[in-house]
Enzyme design. Structure first.
Site, mmCIF file in Angstrom:
data_model
loop_
_atom_site.group_PDB
_atom_site.id
_atom_site.type_symbol
_atom_site.label_atom_id
_atom_site.label_comp_id
_atom_site.label_asym_id
_atom_site.label_seq_id
_atom_site.Cartn_x
_atom_site.Cartn_y
_atom_site.Cartn_z
ATOM 1 N N ALA A 13 0.725 -1.215 -0.009
ATOM 2 C CA ALA A 13 0.007 0.005 0.019
ATOM 3 C C ALA A 13 0.689 1.279 0.112
ATOM 4 C CB ALA A 13 -1.156 -0.241 1.238
ATOM 5 N N ARG A 18 9.579 7.306 -4.107
ATOM 6 C CA ARG A 18 11.188 7.223 -4.619
ATOM 7 C C ARG A 18 10.780 6.937 -6.188
ATOM 8 N NH1 ARG A 18 13.556 3.724 0.352
ATOM 9 N NH2 ARG A 18 11.291 3.492 0.429
ATOM 10 N N ASN A 172 18.301 -5.386 7.084
ATOM 11 C CA ASN A 172 16.882 -5.946 7.164
ATOM 12 C C ASN A 172 16.507 -6.198 5.813
ATOM 13 O OD1 ASN A 172 14.209 -6.893 7.882
ATOM 14 N ND2 ASN A 172 13.636 -4.869 8.119
HETATM 15 C C1 UD1 Z 1 11.516 -1.272 4.698
HETATM 16 C C2 UD1 Z 1 12.111 -1.654 6.027
HETATM 17 C C3 UD1 Z 1 13.770 -1.592 6.199
HETATM 18 C C4 UD1 Z 1 14.225 -2.657 5.167
HETATM 19 C C5 UD1 Z 1 13.990 -2.451 3.862
HETATM 20 C C6 UD1 Z 1 14.107 -3.820 2.623
HETATM 21 C C7 UD1 Z 1 10.330 -0.590 7.630
HETATM 22 C C8 UD1 Z 1 10.144 0.272 8.237
HETATM 23 N N1 UD1 Z 1 11.622 -0.539 6.959
HETATM 24 O O1 UD1 Z 1 12.380 -0.008 4.223
HETATM 25 O O2 UD1 Z 1 14.020 -1.810 7.523
HETATM 26 O O3 UD1 Z 1 15.605 -2.664 5.199
HETATM 27 O O4 UD1 Z 1 12.156 -2.445 3.806
HETATM 28 O O5 UD1 Z 1 13.908 -3.585 1.615
HETATM 29 O O6 UD1 Z 1 9.803 -1.465 7.339
HETATM 30 N N2 UD1 Z 1 3.959 -0.075 2.684
HETATM 31 C C9 UD1 Z 1 2.575 -0.176 2.981
HETATM 32 N N3 UD1 Z 1 2.293 0.815 3.498
HETATM 33 C C10 UD1 Z 1 3.016 1.986 4.098
HETATM 34 C C11 UD1 Z 1 4.409 1.776 3.540
HETATM 35 C C12 UD1 Z 1 4.791 0.983 3.072
HETATM 36 O O7 UD1 Z 1 1.921 -0.926 2.541
HETATM 37 O O8 UD1 Z 1 2.367 2.919 4.666
HETATM 38 C C13 UD1 Z 1 4.601 -1.178 1.917
HETATM 39 C C14 UD1 Z 1 5.298 -0.855 0.735
HETATM 40 O O9 UD1 Z 1 4.396 -0.833 -0.491
HETATM 41 C C15 UD1 Z 1 6.421 -1.863 0.484
HETATM 42 C C16 UD1 Z 1 6.573 -2.209 1.781
HETATM 43 O O10 UD1 Z 1 5.698 -1.842 2.686
HETATM 44 O O11 UD1 Z 1 5.866 -2.846 -0.435
HETATM 45 C C17 UD1 Z 1 7.962 -1.673 2.214
HETATM 46 O O12 UD1 Z 1 7.563 -0.382 2.417
HETATM 47 P P1 UD1 Z 1 8.887 0.853 1.661
HETATM 48 O O13 UD1 Z 1 8.585 2.133 1.832
HETATM 49 O O14 UD1 Z 1 9.578 0.248 0.537
HETATM 50 O O15 UD1 Z 1 10.128 0.572 2.847
HETATM 51 P P2 UD1 Z 1 11.663 0.645 2.846
HETATM 52 O O16 UD1 Z 1 11.859 2.134 3.085
HETATM 53 O O17 UD1 Z 1 12.205 -0.077 1.705
HETATM 54 MG MG MG Z 2 11.403 -0.934 -0.116
#
Ligand code: UD1
Ligand code: MG
Length: 486
Positions: A13, A18, A172
Site C-alpha cells: 500500500a 522514490r 533487514n
Molecule cells: C523497509 C524496512 C527496512 C528494510 C527494507 C528492505 C520498515 C520501516 N523498513 O524499508 O528496514 O531494510 O524495507 O527492503 O519496514 N508499505 C505499505 N504501507 C505503508 C508503507 C509501506 O503498505 O504505509 C509497503 C510498501 O508498498 C512496500 C513495503 O511496505 O511494499 C515496504 O515499504 P518501503 O517504503 O519500501 O520500505 P523501505 O523504506 O524499503
Molecule cells: Mg522498500
C-alpha cells in the site's frame, strides 16, 4: 509445508514516492509479470493463505490486476493512510487467526520459496518469537540496519541511524516470521517515529529483544531480497530475472547470439535447436517451436511459432501464428491474428493483419493484407494492398488457391478472386474475378509519336524569351499554353 497454522501478509500500500512516477510500483512488470504477483505466486506454491494490504481509494487498478491472476486463498486488507509498514500490518490485524504470521514487503519480488521454507525451518529449530531475513550489501543506504548488541538483535531504520550505525552493512531484508499472539499484541503498542511520523514494523523485532524473547536472523544472498524502491532498482531486479530466464532456455538447448541484449518474458517457451538473435524481444504469451531462427531486432508478442520458422531481421509480430517452415521478414509486420501457413513467405515491408495466408503462398515485397483469406500457392505482387476499410466498416478479401496477383494492385473489398485467376500489374480490382480469368483494371496506355521532341523545343523557346524579360522571375514565365500542352 509442515507447519501448524500460518498466514502471510504482503504489504503493497506504500506511496512509492522514490519511483517519482505517481503510479503504484507493484504494477510495474518484471519480465512481463507485475511485481506483486511474483510473491503471490510464490506463496501459492507453498499453500500459504495470504492477505494483501492495499491503500484505500488509490489501489483499485492494482486490486483488479491481482484479481485477474486468480490467486488462491487471497484476501485483501485496506490501509486508510500510508502511515508506515507497522500501520500497514495493523490494517490486516482483524484477519489474523494463525499461530505464525509471515510478513513480506511487497517490493521484494525475487524472494524464493526455498528461502521462505528455510525461514520456517529456522524459526522452528530456534523456537523464535520472530525469525527474519537479513543480508549483506556493499551500499546499505536506505535499508534498516541489523544490529547485534551482545546477542540481542535490533533493526534501526536508515533515517534513525547514528553515523556509526550507518557503516553497518548487514541489513533487514523485509521478511519476518512472527508468533501470531505476539504480533497481535505488539500491533496495538507500536509508537510513531518522532522523526518520520511513521509506524515501523521493524519495531516488533526491537520490542521482542527488549523483552528477552528469541529473535533469529537468517542471512541470504542480496540478489534474492533486493528491494525495489527506485526505477534503477527495478532495472537491476529485472536484469537478474531476465538472466535467470535466459539461462534456463540456454540449458534447454536454445542458442542466444548476444544474450545480454535480448529480453525474454517469464511465460515464453522456446524449444531446443532454436536461435535467438541479438536485440530480440520475446514478450508475453510467445511460444517458439523447434529449430526456429529469430534474427536480430525482431519483436514477438503473443506469437506462436511452429517448428523451423524463420523470422528475419527487424520484424514485429503480435498476436499471430506462424506455421511450420514459414519465413517472414526482414521488416515484416504481423498483427491481430495473422496466420501464416506452412512454407508461406512474407517479405520485407509487408503488413499482415487479421488474415490467413495459405500454405506456400507468398507476399514478398511492400504489401498490405488486411482481413484477407488466401488459399494455397497464391502470389501477391510487390506493392499490392487490400482496401479493407470503407471509412466505416471493414470488408473481406478472399483469394483462392493458385491465384496470381500482379504488382501494385489495389484490391477493393469485399472481393473474391477465384482459383487460378490472374490480375494484371497496376490494376484496381473492385469486381470479383472468376476462376482462371485474367482481370485487367487499369487505364489504357497511349503513345504519342515524337511528342517529347516537340515538348522540349517549346520549353527551350519559352526559357529563351524569359531571359530577355527584365521583370521575369522564377515561375512567372509559365505560359497558359504550356500548361495546356502538358
Ligand atoms: C523497509 C524496512 C527496512 C528494510 C527494507 C528492505 C520498515 C520501516 N523498513 O524499508 O528496514 O531494510 O524495507 O527492503 O519496514 N508499505 C505499505 N504501507 C505503508 C508503507 C509501506 O503498505 O504505509 C509497503 C510498501 O508498498 C512496500 C513495503 O511496505 O511494499 C515496504 O515499504 P518501503 O517504503 O519500501 O520500505 P523501505 O523504506 O524499503
Ligand atoms: Mg522498500
Amino acid at each position: 509445508m509442515e507447519h501448524t497454522s500460518t498466514q502471510a501478509i504482503v504489504l503493497a500500500a506504500g506511496n512509492a514516492n522514490r519511483f517519482k512516477t505517481k503510479k503504484n510500483k507493484q504494477l510495474e512488470p518484471i519480465c512481463g509479470k507485475p511485481m506483486v504477483i511474483y510473491q503471490l505466486h510464490m506463496l501459492n506454491s507453498l499453500s500459504i493463505p495470504t492477505i494483501l494490504v492495499l491503500g484505500e481509494n488509490k489501489d483499485e487498478t492494482l486490486k483488479q490486476t491481482v484479481q485477474h491472476y486468480k490467486i488462491k486463498d487471497l484476501s485483501f486488507a485496506t490501509q486508510k493512510q500510508q502511515l508506515g509498514t507497522g500501520d500497514a500490518v495493523a490494517s490486516a490485524k482483524d484477519q489474523l487467526t494463525s499461530n505464525l504470521v509471515l510478513i513480506l514487503n511487497g517490493d521484494m519480488p525475487l524472494i524464493s520459496a526455498d528461502i521462505i521454507k528455510t525461514l520456517y525451518k529456522k524459526q522452528k529449530e530456534t523456537s523464535a518469537t520472530i525469525a527474519f531475513l537479513s543480508t549483506n550489501v556493499i551500499d546499505p543506504t536506505g535499508y534498516g540496519r541489523v544490529i547485534n548488541d551482545s546477542g540481542k538483535i535490533y533493526i534501526i531504520e536508515d533515517k534513525e541511524c547514528t553515523n556509526e550505525q550507518k557503516e553497518i552493512s548487514t541489513i533487514n531484508a523485509g521478511a519476518y516470521l512472527v508468533d501470531g499472539e505476539f504480533l497481535k499484541h505488539e500491533l496495538s503498542h507500536l509508537l510513531k517515529s518522532s522523526l518520520t511520523g511513521e509506524y515501523y514494523i521493524t519495531d516488533i523485532v526491537n520490542h521482542a529483544s527488549e523483552q528477552g524473547k528469541i529473535v533469529t536472523t537468517f542471512n541470504v544472498p542480496y540478489d534474492n531480497v533486493r528491494g525495489v524502491n527506485t526505477l534503477e532498482e527495478l532495472w537491476a531486479v529485472e536484469q537478474i530475472k531476465r538472466a535467470e530466464i535466459i539461462r534456463h532456455w540456454m540449458l534447454n538447448g536454445v542458442r542466444f547470439e548476444l544474450a545480454q541484449s535480448t529480453h525474454v518474458d517469464h511465460d515464453v517457451t522456446i524449444k531446443a535447436g532454436s536461435y535467438i538473435g541479438s536485440g530480440v524481444h520475446l514478450k508475453k504469451g510467445t511460444t517458439i517451436g523447434e529449430s526456429c531462427t529469430i534474427q536480430a531486432y525482431s519483436i514477438l508478442e503473443n506469437a506462436t511459432l511452429e517448428n523451423n520458422v524463420i523470422v528475419d531481421y527487424h520484424s514485429v509480430i503480435q498476436d499471430s501464428t506462424l506455421q511450420a517452415n514459414a519465413h517472414v521478414g526482414p521488416f515484416a509486420r504481423l498483427r491481430n491474428n495473422a496466420i501464416i501457413g506452412e512454407d508461406a513467405q512474407i517479405g520485407n515491408f509487408v503488413e499482415v493483419k487479421n488474415s490467413t495466408i495459405g500454405t506456400k503462398s507468398k507476399a514478398k515485397h511492400l504489401a498490405y493484407l488486411g482481413d484477407a483469406t488466401l488459399g494455397q500457392n497464391v502470389n501477391i505482387g510487390a506493392g499490392t494492398i487490400t482496401c479493407n476499410h470503407d471509412g466505416a466498416n471493414k470488408h473481406k478479401t478472399v483469394i483462392d488457391s493458385n491465384a496470381y496477383i500482379g504488382s501494385n494492385n489495389t484490391l477493393i473489398a469485399p472481393l473474391h478472386i477465384q482459383e487460378g485467376a490472374y490480375t494484371a500489374a497496376g490494376s484496381t480490382i473492385n469486381k470479383d474475378v472468376p476462376k482462371d480469368a485474367l482481370a485487367i483494371g487499369r487505364a489504357k496506355q497511349e503513345n504519342k509519336e515524337d511528342y517529347a521532341t516537340k515538348l522540349r523545343e517549346k520549353i527551350k523557346k519559352n526559357s529563351d524569351s524569359s531571359k530577355n524579360d527584365k521583370h521575369s522571375f522564377v515561375g512567372a514565365t509559365k505560359s497558359k499554353n504550356f500548361e495546356h500542352n502538358l
